[in-house]
Design a protein around this motif. Structure first.
Motif, mmCIF file in Angstrom:
data_model
loop_
_atom_site.group_PDB
_atom_site.id
_atom_site.type_symbol
_atom_site.label_atom_id
_atom_site.label_comp_id
_atom_site.label_asym_id
_atom_site.label_seq_id
_atom_site.Cartn_x
_atom_site.Cartn_y
_atom_site.Cartn_z
ATOM 1 N N THR A 141 0.864 -1.277 0.108
ATOM 2 C CA THR A 141 -0.088 -0.002 -0.052
ATOM 3 C C THR A 141 0.838 1.200 -0.029
ATOM 4 O O THR A 141 1.724 1.603 1.220
ATOM 5 C CB THR A 141 -0.775 0.230 1.221
ATOM 6 O OG1 THR A 141 -1.585 -1.425 1.168
ATOM 7 C CG2 THR A 141 -1.836 1.390 1.060
ATOM 8 N N THR A 143 0.747 4.282 0.415
ATOM 9 C CA THR A 143 0.927 5.470 1.613
ATOM 10 C C THR A 143 1.474 4.971 2.532
ATOM 11 O O THR A 143 2.092 5.736 3.741
ATOM 12 C CB THR A 143 -0.582 5.668 1.979
ATOM 13 O OG1 THR A 143 -1.463 4.536 2.186
ATOM 14 C CG2 THR A 143 -1.510 6.394 0.878
ATOM 15 N N LYS A 144 1.875 3.749 2.949
ATOM 16 C CA LYS A 144 2.957 3.380 4.001
ATOM 17 C C LYS A 144 4.058 3.758 3.915
ATOM 18 O O LYS A 144 4.756 3.745 4.963
ATOM 19 C CB LYS A 144 2.798 1.791 4.110
ATOM 20 C CG LYS A 144 1.325 1.346 4.551
ATOM 21 C CD LYS A 144 1.568 -0.427 4.791
ATOM 22 C CE LYS A 144 0.167 -1.063 5.232
ATOM 23 N NZ LYS A 144 0.375 -2.718 5.471
ATOM 24 N N PHE A 146 4.933 6.681 2.917
ATOM 25 C CA PHE A 146 5.008 8.134 2.738
ATOM 26 C C PHE A 146 4.622 8.641 4.108
ATOM 27 O O PHE A 146 4.355 8.021 4.989
ATOM 28 C CB PHE A 146 4.054 8.705 1.773
ATOM 29 C CG PHE A 146 4.380 8.436 0.332
ATOM 30 C CD1 PHE A 146 5.551 9.062 -0.324
ATOM 31 C CD2 PHE A 146 3.760 7.484 -0.461
ATOM 32 C CE1 PHE A 146 5.967 8.812 -1.546
ATOM 33 C CE2 PHE A 146 3.937 7.222 -1.784
ATOM 34 C CZ PHE A 146 5.048 7.922 -2.524
ATOM 35 N N ARG A 148 2.485 10.646 6.888
ATOM 36 C CA ARG A 148 1.206 10.634 6.948
ATOM 37 C C ARG A 148 0.545 11.938 6.631
ATOM 38 O O ARG A 148 -0.833 11.918 6.504
ATOM 39 C CB ARG A 148 0.791 10.497 8.580
ATOM 40 C CG ARG A 148 0.853 9.029 9.268
ATOM 41 C CD ARG A 148 2.288 8.583 9.308
ATOM 42 N NE ARG A 148 2.399 7.356 9.800
ATOM 43 C CZ ARG A 148 3.436 6.605 9.658
ATOM 44 N NH1 ARG A 148 4.570 6.988 9.066
ATOM 45 N NH2 ARG A 148 3.626 5.466 10.540
ATOM 46 N N VAL A 151 3.163 13.721 0.506
ATOM 47 C CA VAL A 151 3.751 12.707 -0.446
ATOM 48 C C VAL A 151 5.345 13.183 -0.051
ATOM 49 O O VAL A 151 5.860 13.820 -0.867
ATOM 50 C CB VAL A 151 3.361 12.867 -1.767
ATOM 51 C CG1 VAL A 151 4.149 11.920 -2.760
ATOM 52 C CG2 VAL A 151 1.735 12.362 -2.055
ATOM 53 N N SER A 153 8.929 10.974 1.364
ATOM 54 C CA SER A 153 9.336 9.617 1.900
ATOM 55 C C SER A 153 10.958 9.783 1.775
ATOM 56 O O SER A 153 11.605 11.016 1.772
ATOM 57 C CB SER A 153 9.099 8.481 0.707
ATOM 58 O OG SER A 153 9.580 7.225 1.579
ATOM 59 N N ARG A 168 7.477 15.396 -3.118
ATOM 60 C CA ARG A 168 6.240 15.260 -3.802
ATOM 61 C C ARG A 168 6.670 15.216 -5.514
ATOM 62 O O ARG A 168 6.155 14.417 -6.212
ATOM 63 C CB ARG A 168 5.418 16.087 -3.519
ATOM 64 C CG ARG A 168 3.940 15.983 -4.186
ATOM 65 C CD ARG A 168 3.049 16.795 -4.212
ATOM 66 N NE ARG A 168 3.106 18.254 -4.783
ATOM 67 C CZ ARG A 168 2.248 19.321 -4.660
ATOM 68 N NH1 ARG A 168 1.175 18.968 -3.954
ATOM 69 N NH2 ARG A 168 2.510 20.296 -5.132
ATOM 70 N N LEU A 180 -1.391 12.189 -1.561
ATOM 71 C CA LEU A 180 -1.698 10.775 -0.722
ATOM 72 C C LEU A 180 -2.838 10.043 -1.568
ATOM 73 O O LEU A 180 -2.787 8.888 -1.723
ATOM 74 C CB LEU A 180 -2.153 11.142 0.807
ATOM 75 C CG LEU A 180 -0.682 11.448 1.454
ATOM 76 C CD1 LEU A 180 -1.300 11.765 2.863
ATOM 77 C CD2 LEU A 180 0.320 10.731 1.260
ATOM 78 N N ASP A 181 -4.026 10.616 -1.785
ATOM 79 C CA ASP A 181 -5.027 10.061 -2.476
ATOM 80 C C ASP A 181 -4.580 9.576 -4.000
ATOM 81 O O ASP A 181 -5.033 8.271 -4.248
ATOM 82 C CB ASP A 181 -6.172 10.922 -2.733
ATOM 83 C CG ASP A 181 -7.174 11.288 -1.444
ATOM 84 O OD1 ASP A 181 -6.961 10.322 -0.485
ATOM 85 O OD2 ASP A 181 -7.892 12.116 -1.302
ATOM 86 N N SER A 184 -2.452 6.285 -3.710
ATOM 87 C CA SER A 184 -2.936 5.360 -2.643
ATOM 88 C C SER A 184 -3.047 3.850 -3.432
ATOM 89 O O SER A 184 -2.878 3.065 -2.571
ATOM 90 C CB SER A 184 -4.380 5.663 -2.285
ATOM 91 O OG SER A 184 -5.343 5.944 -3.401
#
Length: 225
Positions: A141, A143-144, A146, A148, A151, A153, A168, A180-181, A184
């Motif tokens: 997944t 988003t895990k 990135f 919370r 975007v 990391s 980003r 993030l959406d 996802s």
């Protein structure tokens, strides 16, 4: 000035020692571990020996850890910490080398459905889907990996002493402007070691058949210029 010099001297003394001794000496000298030692500690938390890493290096591969939680782990903020291990082995040959990666990890439990390793002593969850399936896309997944909130990391390349930032603008999802959406279900971003760079894809397990990136990732690896 003298106090600053004394501080720097103590830090240099700690850096001189191997990791296990450095942690003890740092407590004696009342200084924090340097970022170099903190980074070494992350690999030490995951691997009990480096047999698998040595096999990867012999094949010209460089292991890379991916995840925003690297920042928290580096400074020992509260976990859990979710990381993905990438090796760039699209041929799949590394998984047939000895020793097996699972045999080189610290005490853990392994979820065969998600290819995730949960370590018993470090609060780290490590996704090794890339090593188990040897696919160009890693099942996770997105988003895990990135923050919370955005975007953002990080990566940690084996042999390097500092984290690399992923922002980003580096990330591509279903639209040009990543959120993030948007990431996802799936995303990709440029990964590189000292020799090669490539677009690494991260997709949810059972990704919808009609999923499309805003731009196609590059195929293959390219020399680092």
């Amino acid at each position: 000035m003298l106090l600053e010099l004394a501080q720097e001297l103590r830090e240099n003394i700690v850096d001189y020692f191997p990791l296990k001794s450095a942690k003890y000496v740092s407590r004696l000298l009342l200084v924090n571990l340097s970022e170099k030692k903190r980074v070494q500690q992350i690999w030490h938390d995951i691997f009990k020996d480096y047999g698998w890493i040595n096999s990867a290096r012999e094949m010209g591969l460089t292991p890379i850890l991916v995840g925003h939680d690297l920042y928290d782990l580096c400074y020992r903020y509260k976990g859990p910490y979710y990381l993905v291990l990438v090796d760039g082995d699209w041929s799949g040959d590394l998984r047939y080398k000895k020793p097996n990666i699972l045999d080189c990890l610290n005490p853990h439990s392994f979820d065969k459905k998600t290819n995730e390793v949960t370590f018993k002593n470090s609060n780290i969850i490590l996704n090794i889907d890339g090593q188990i399936r040897a696919s160009e896309e890693i099942a996770v997944t997105p988003t895990k990996i990135f923050s919370r909130r955005s975007v953002s990391s990080a990566t940690l390349v084996w042999g390097e002493t500092a984290l690399r930032k992923i922002s980003r603008k580096d990330v591509t999802g279903t639209k040009n402007k990543a959120s993030l959406d948007i990431v996802s279900i799936g995303c990709y971003f440029d990964l590189s070691d000292k020799k090669w760079r490539w677009d690494q894809c991260f997709l949810v397990r059972d990704c919808p058949c009609d999923f499309r990136f805003a731009r196609f990732p590059r195929v293959g690896k390219y020399p680092v210029s």
